[in-house]
Design a protein around this motif. Structure first.
Motif, mmCIF file in Angstrom:
data_model
loop_
_atom_site.group_PDB
_atom_site.id
_atom_site.type_symbol
_atom_site.label_atom_id
_atom_site.label_comp_id
_atom_site.label_asym_id
_atom_site.label_seq_id
_atom_site.Cartn_x
_atom_site.Cartn_y
_atom_site.Cartn_z
ATOM 1 N N UNK A 107 0.146 -6.224 -6.497
ATOM 2 C CA UNK A 107 -0.106 -7.516 -5.580
ATOM 3 C C UNK A 107 -1.055 -8.249 -5.896
ATOM 4 N N UNK A 108 -2.203 -7.789 -6.369
ATOM 5 C CA UNK A 108 -3.278 -8.585 -6.830
ATOM 6 C C UNK A 108 -2.732 -9.482 -7.856
ATOM 7 N N UNK A 109 -2.072 -8.985 -8.935
ATOM 8 C CA UNK A 109 -1.548 -9.822 -9.838
ATOM 9 C C UNK A 109 -0.412 -10.950 -9.401
ATOM 10 N N UNK A 110 -0.162 -10.856 -8.185
ATOM 11 C CA UNK A 110 1.028 -11.876 -7.681
ATOM 12 C C UNK A 110 2.168 -11.342 -7.844
ATOM 13 N N UNK A 111 2.676 -10.276 -8.285
ATOM 14 C CA UNK A 111 4.052 -9.559 -8.273
ATOM 15 C C UNK A 111 4.266 -8.905 -7.002
ATOM 16 N N UNK A 112 5.612 -8.830 -6.862
ATOM 17 C CA UNK A 112 6.024 -8.192 -5.823
ATOM 18 C C UNK A 112 6.180 -6.587 -5.779
ATOM 19 N N UNK A 113 5.441 -5.946 -4.974
ATOM 20 C CA UNK A 113 5.501 -4.423 -5.012
ATOM 21 C C UNK A 113 6.383 -3.716 -4.359
ATOM 22 N N UNK A 114 6.820 -2.560 -5.072
ATOM 23 C CA UNK A 114 7.827 -1.705 -4.386
ATOM 24 C C UNK A 114 7.611 -0.117 -4.617
ATOM 25 N N UNK A 115 7.870 0.616 -3.903
ATOM 26 C CA UNK A 115 8.050 2.084 -4.194
ATOM 27 C C UNK A 115 9.446 2.599 -4.439
ATOM 28 N N UNK A 116 9.561 3.476 -5.587
ATOM 29 C CA UNK A 116 10.793 3.879 -5.860
ATOM 30 C C UNK A 116 10.870 5.186 -5.196
ATOM 31 N N UNK A 117 11.918 5.494 -4.490
ATOM 32 C CA UNK A 117 12.080 6.979 -3.792
ATOM 33 C C UNK A 117 13.301 7.525 -4.269
ATOM 34 N N UNK A 118 12.862 8.668 -5.107
ATOM 35 C CA UNK A 118 14.013 9.467 -5.676
ATOM 36 C C UNK A 118 14.770 10.153 -4.370
ATOM 37 N N UNK A 119 16.087 10.682 -4.685
ATOM 38 C CA UNK A 119 16.945 10.908 -3.572
ATOM 39 C C UNK A 119 15.979 12.060 -2.741
ATOM 40 N N UNK A 120 15.263 13.050 -3.213
ATOM 41 C CA UNK A 120 14.720 14.040 -2.427
ATOM 42 C C UNK A 120 13.257 13.708 -1.693
ATOM 43 N N UNK A 121 12.947 12.413 -2.246
ATOM 44 C CA UNK A 121 11.549 11.993 -1.864
ATOM 45 C C UNK A 121 11.525 11.807 -0.311
ATOM 46 N N UNK A 122 10.633 12.306 0.497
ATOM 47 C CA UNK A 122 10.844 12.250 1.775
ATOM 48 C C UNK A 122 9.983 10.880 2.222
ATOM 49 N N UNK A 123 10.384 10.478 3.484
ATOM 50 C CA UNK A 123 10.068 9.188 3.937
ATOM 51 C C UNK A 123 8.532 9.162 4.312
ATOM 52 N N UNK A 141 20.754 7.914 -7.216
ATOM 53 C CA UNK A 141 20.967 8.932 -8.334
ATOM 54 C C UNK A 141 19.470 9.291 -8.561
ATOM 55 N N UNK A 142 19.458 10.580 -9.272
ATOM 56 C CA UNK A 142 18.253 11.006 -9.721
ATOM 57 C C UNK A 142 17.925 9.903 -11.252
#
Ligand code: DX5
Ligand code: ZN
Length: 224
Positions: A107-123, A141-142
């Motif tokens: 975010x500090x770089x000015x880009x948009x930040x996202x988390x990538x959640x695998x099919x088994x990654x809990x919320x 998909x995995x």
């Protein structure tokens, strides 16, 4: 701008013609270029790195580039892709030693930040990060390979994320990645996604515009 965005994954493009493939898919109506970075460690496959992203920018590609980091060495790759002209950057929280710090770095770089959640990654990972994020990438998909089948249980995960965002008064885009095509894009949108990554569904066909038009036609029937 449409409320739905289509992000072709160039992992499925013909790498010998990459510049032309990208021009072609953008002329066909794509909104964003999805850029899958694989390091052979976090996932059992290798793809391409920041030099390729930088080349695309130098060649005049001005559309958003959505960098999906499937790498272990998260922070140095974030820095390299910021320099290379990324617009969106997502990473897998399992791969970062300090998830919050990595989000901040993006975010500090000015880009948009996202988390990538695998099919088994809990919320649970969203407990103390959601407010920091600009988007969430839900893997259907995995990670590691294109051309896999969509995992249907992900639809409930998208709905759960949507509900969670409603609870805290947020509404950031949910991007869905893996096995997305004309046949299921409307159902995925109904669940709450608004950004759609598609590799083989687009690059596996001769007529990219026809595929993207058909996807938009499917999306036109989706209710709010
Ligand atoms: C998988 C990648 C995806 C993949 C999608 O690790 O993150 O972006 O390229 O490819 P398709 O659309 O063919 O499933
Ligand atoms: Zn991806």
């Amino acid at each position: 701008m449409s409320r739905f965005q289509i992000a072709p994954s160039i992992l499925a493009a013909d790498f010998t013609q990459l510049g032309q493939e990208i021009d072609h898919v953008l002329a066909a109506g794509a909104d964003i270029i999805h850029f899958d970075v694989m390091d052979g460690h976090y996932v059992p496959n290798l793809s391409f790195g920041p030099m390729v992203c930088d080349s695309l920018r130098r060649a005049g590609v001005s559309h958003p580039i959505d960098v999906h980091l499937m790498v272990e060495n998260v922070d140095p790759m974030i820095e390299a892709f910021v320099k290379a002209g990324a617009s969106y950057i997502s990473f897998h929280p399992e791969a970062s030693k300090h998830v919050h710090r990595s989000i901040r770095l993006i975010k500090e770089s000015g880009c948009k930040a996202g988390l990538a959640l695998n099919p088994s990654t809990p919320l649970d990972i969203l407990d103390f990060t959601l407010e920091e994020l600009d988007f969430i990438l839900v893997m259907s998909v995995n990670p590691g390979f294109g051309g896999q089948s969509f995992i249907p249980s992900v639809l409930n995960k998208i709905k759960a994320i949507k509900a969670r965002m409603r609870d805290v008064g947020m509404d950031i885009p949910i991007e869905v990645d893996g096995g997305v095509g004309i046949h299921n894009i409307a159902e995925i949108a109904e669940a709450g996604a608004s950004m759609f990554v598609a590799g083989s569904a687009i690059f596996g066909q001769q007529d990219y515009k026809q595929v993207i038009d058909d996807m938009r036609h499917q999306l036109s029937s989706v209710t709010e």
